[in-house]
Design a protein around this motif. Structure first.
Motif, PDB file in Angstrom:
ATOM      1  N   MET A  77       0.816  -1.183   0.000  1.00  0.00           N
ATOM      2  CA  MET A  77       0.000   0.000   0.000  1.00  0.00           C
ATOM      3  C   MET A  77       0.868   1.258   0.000  1.00  0.00           C
ATOM      4  SD  MET A  77      -2.874   1.060  -0.211  1.00  0.00           S
ATOM      5  CE  MET A  77      -4.431   1.407   0.406  1.00  0.00           C
ATOM      6  N   ARG A  78       2.002   1.203   0.720  1.00  0.00           N
ATOM      7  CA  ARG A  78       2.901   2.353   0.766  1.00  0.00           C
ATOM      8  C   ARG A  78       3.398   2.729  -0.628  1.00  0.00           C
ATOM      9  NH1 ARG A  78       6.952   2.128   5.827  1.00  0.00           N
ATOM     10  NH2 ARG A  78       5.463   1.433   7.369  1.00  0.00           N
ATOM     11  N   ARG A  79       3.693   1.714  -1.432  1.00  0.00           N
ATOM     12  CA  ARG A  79       4.220   1.982  -2.773  1.00  0.00           C
ATOM     13  C   ARG A  79       3.217   2.748  -3.618  1.00  0.00           C
ATOM     14  NH1 ARG A  79       5.437  -3.363  -5.155  1.00  0.00           N
ATOM     15  NH2 ARG A  79       3.753  -4.008  -3.821  1.00  0.00           N
ATOM     16  N   TYR A  80       1.951   2.370  -3.530  1.00  0.00           N
ATOM     17  CA  TYR A  80       0.927   3.041  -4.323  1.00  0.00           C
ATOM     18  C   TYR A  80       0.685   4.466  -3.829  1.00  0.00           C
ATOM     19  CZ  TYR A  80       0.254  -1.649  -6.024  1.00  0.00           C
ATOM     20  OH  TYR A  80       0.475  -2.884  -6.568  1.00  0.00           O
ATOM     21  N   LEU A  81       0.734   4.661  -2.523  1.00  0.00           N
ATOM     22  CA  LEU A  81       0.607   6.015  -1.989  1.00  0.00           C
ATOM     23  C   LEU A  81       1.803   6.868  -2.395  1.00  0.00           C
ATOM     24  CD1 LEU A  81      -0.814   5.301   1.573  1.00  0.00           C
ATOM     25  CD2 LEU A  81      -2.000   6.338  -0.363  1.00  0.00           C
ATOM     26  N   ALA A  82       2.992   6.270  -2.428  1.00  0.00           N
ATOM     27  CA  ALA A  82       4.187   7.001  -2.856  1.00  0.00           C
ATOM     28  C   ALA A  82       4.066   7.424  -4.320  1.00  0.00           C
ATOM     29  CB  ALA A  82       5.432   6.139  -2.649  1.00  0.00           C
ATOM     30  N   ILE A  83       3.544   6.558  -5.156  1.00  0.00           N
ATOM     31  CA  ILE A  83       3.353   6.885  -6.572  1.00  0.00           C
ATOM     32  C   ILE A  83       2.338   8.021  -6.716  1.00  0.00           C
ATOM     33  CG2 ILE A  83       2.423   6.021  -8.753  1.00  0.00           C
ATOM     34  CD1 ILE A  83       3.601   3.257  -7.911  1.00  0.00           C
ATOM     35  N   ALA A  84       1.252   7.952  -5.953  1.00  0.00           N
ATOM     36  CA  ALA A  84       0.246   9.011  -6.009  1.00  0.00           C
ATOM     37  C   ALA A  84       0.830  10.341  -5.522  1.00  0.00           C
ATOM     38  CB  ALA A  84      -0.966   8.620  -5.174  1.00  0.00           C
ATOM     39  N   LEU A  85       1.622  10.297  -4.455  1.00  0.00           N
ATOM     40  CA  LEU A  85       2.266  11.512  -3.962  1.00  0.00           C
ATOM     41  C   LEU A  85       3.235  12.092  -4.981  1.00  0.00           C
ATOM     42  CD1 LEU A  85       3.105  10.862  -0.211  1.00  0.00           C
ATOM     43  CD2 LEU A  85       1.929  12.831  -1.147  1.00  0.00           C
ATOM     44  N   ASP A  86       4.014  11.235  -5.630  1.00  0.00           N
ATOM     45  CA  ASP A  86       4.937  11.703  -6.664  1.00  0.00           C
ATOM     46  C   ASP A  86       4.189  12.425  -7.782  1.00  0.00           C
ATOM     47  OD1 ASP A  86       7.372  10.910  -5.590  1.00  0.00           O
ATOM     48  OD2 ASP A  86       7.264   8.909  -6.486  1.00  0.00           O
ATOM     49  N   GLY A  87       3.107  11.838  -8.242  1.00  0.00           N
ATOM     50  CA  GLY A  87       2.318  12.453  -9.302  1.00  0.00           C
ATOM     51  C   GLY A  87       1.704  13.775  -8.868  1.00  0.00           C
ATOM     52  N   TYR A  88       1.157  13.786  -7.668  1.00  0.00           N
ATOM     53  CA  TYR A  88       0.532  15.004  -7.154  1.00  0.00           C
ATOM     54  C   TYR A  88       1.560  16.118  -6.988  1.00  0.00           C
ATOM     55  CZ  TYR A  88      -1.758  18.241  -3.999  1.00  0.00           C
ATOM     56  OH  TYR A  88      -2.260  19.370  -3.425  1.00  0.00           O
ATOM     57  N   LEU A  89       2.704  15.811  -6.373  1.00  0.00           N
ATOM     58  CA  LEU A  89       3.742  16.822  -6.163  1.00  0.00           C
ATOM     59  C   LEU A  89       4.293  17.357  -7.483  1.00  0.00           C
ATOM     60  CD1 LEU A  89       5.658  15.240  -3.155  1.00  0.00           C
ATOM     61  CD2 LEU A  89       4.126  17.218  -3.113  1.00  0.00           C
ATOM     62  N   CYS A  90       4.454  16.481  -8.456  1.00  0.00           N
ATOM     63  CA  CYS A  90       4.962  16.890  -9.766  1.00  0.00           C
ATOM     64  C   CYS A  90       3.972  17.832 -10.463  1.00  0.00           C
ATOM     65  CB  CYS A  90       5.219  15.654 -10.622  1.00  0.00           C
ATOM     66  SG  CYS A  90       5.807  16.035 -12.262  1.00  0.00           S
ATOM     67  N   LEU A  91       2.707  17.466 -10.487  1.00  0.00           N
ATOM     68  CA  LEU A  91       1.697  18.317 -11.140  1.00  0.00           C
ATOM     69  C   LEU A  91       1.482  19.617 -10.378  1.00  0.00           C
ATOM     70  CD1 LEU A  91      -0.898  15.663 -12.306  1.00  0.00           C
ATOM     71  CD2 LEU A  91       0.771  16.914 -13.683  1.00  0.00           C
ATOM     72  N   LEU A  92       1.544  19.577  -9.055  1.00  0.00           N
ATOM     73  CA  LEU A  92       1.395  20.793  -8.260  1.00  0.00           C
ATOM     74  C   LEU A  92       2.539  21.758  -8.544  1.00  0.00           C
ATOM     75  CD1 LEU A  92      -0.095  22.283  -5.933  1.00  0.00           C
ATOM     76  CD2 LEU A  92       1.533  21.173  -4.391  1.00  0.00           C
ATOM     77  N   ALA A  93       3.770  21.262  -8.534  1.00  0.00           N
ATOM     78  CA  ALA A  93       4.925  22.116  -8.800  1.00  0.00           C
ATOM     79  C   ALA A  93       4.881  22.674 -10.228  1.00  0.00           C
ATOM     80  CB  ALA A  93       6.219  21.338  -8.575  1.00  0.00           C
ATOM     81  N   ALA A  94       4.531  21.841 -11.200  1.00  0.00           N
ATOM     82  CA  ALA A  94       4.445  22.312 -12.585  1.00  0.00           C
ATOM     83  C   ALA A  94       3.341  23.353 -12.724  1.00  0.00           C
ATOM     84  CB  ALA A  94       4.190  21.142 -13.529  1.00  0.00           C
ATOM     85  N   GLY A  95       2.230  23.143 -12.077  1.00  0.00           N
ATOM     86  CA  GLY A  95       1.132  24.114 -12.131  1.00  0.00           C
ATOM     87  C   GLY A  95       1.514  25.438 -11.498  1.00  0.00           C
TER      88      GLY A  95
END
Length: 172
Positions: free
Chosen positions: A1-19
């Motif tokens: 479960m940690r791995r999937y949450l880490a992937i979701a966090l990576d995606g969210y942080l990347c899109l937030l920073a780019a935005g």
């Protein structure tokens, strides 16, 4: 479960920073240009996070937050830059196609396990080796946890324990 949450966090942080980086320029641009203005920094930030940061500290930002590390198989070594780039490109190519892979019927893989057939013994190709840290929730012999580039994600505590035991065994 940690791995999937880490992937979701990576995606969210990347899109937030780019935005946040492109926000002042998006309102002044037309729609097509606005998409390019946001997508380009997102790709660059994704590369920095998934490849460069992982090469430096064995984890991307989301994995650091969730306590997950990326290791090379079979000896828990630090992942190489070529492996990380291959893994990043594979993720970019496969992620948008996930709905397609889930909807179409899967052909039988050569060597796939059939009901009623026992699992092969340890030591055979594709089988988890005793002593190598296993991902959270993985089953021995599971190929689903192996990465396309020969990498694996494990909990930080498991990796630390494994490396200590290897160092203690080597000093004896």
């Amino acid at each position: 479960m940690r791995r999937y949450l880490a992937i979701a966090l990576d995606g969210y942080l990347c899109l937030l920073a780019a935005g946040l980086l492109t926000r002042p320029y998006v309102h002044a641009a037309e729609t097509g240009r606005a998409v390019v203005l946001t997508a380009l920094p997102a790709l660059v930030l994704s590369f920095v996070n998934q490849v460069l940061l992982t090469a430096a500290v064995r984890a991307s930002a989301g994995k650091l937050i969730m306590g997950v590390r990326v290791i090379g198989l079979p000896d828990a070594r630090r992942p190489g830059l070529g492996q990380l780039i291959r893994r990043w490109l594979y993720g970019l190519a496969r992620l948008p196609l996930q709905p397609w892979y889930r909807l179409r019927p899967r052909p039988a893989r050569p060597g796939a396990r059939r009901p009623g057939v026992p699992r092969p013994a340890y030591g055979q190709p594709g089988i988890a080796q005793p002593g190598v840290p296993q991902p959270e929730g993985s089953r021995p012999g599971s190929m689903a946890d192996d990465d396309v580039a020969g990498l694996r994600q494990v909990r930080r505590g498991d990796l630390r324990t494994y490396l200590r035991s290897v160092a203690a065994h080597a000093s004896v």
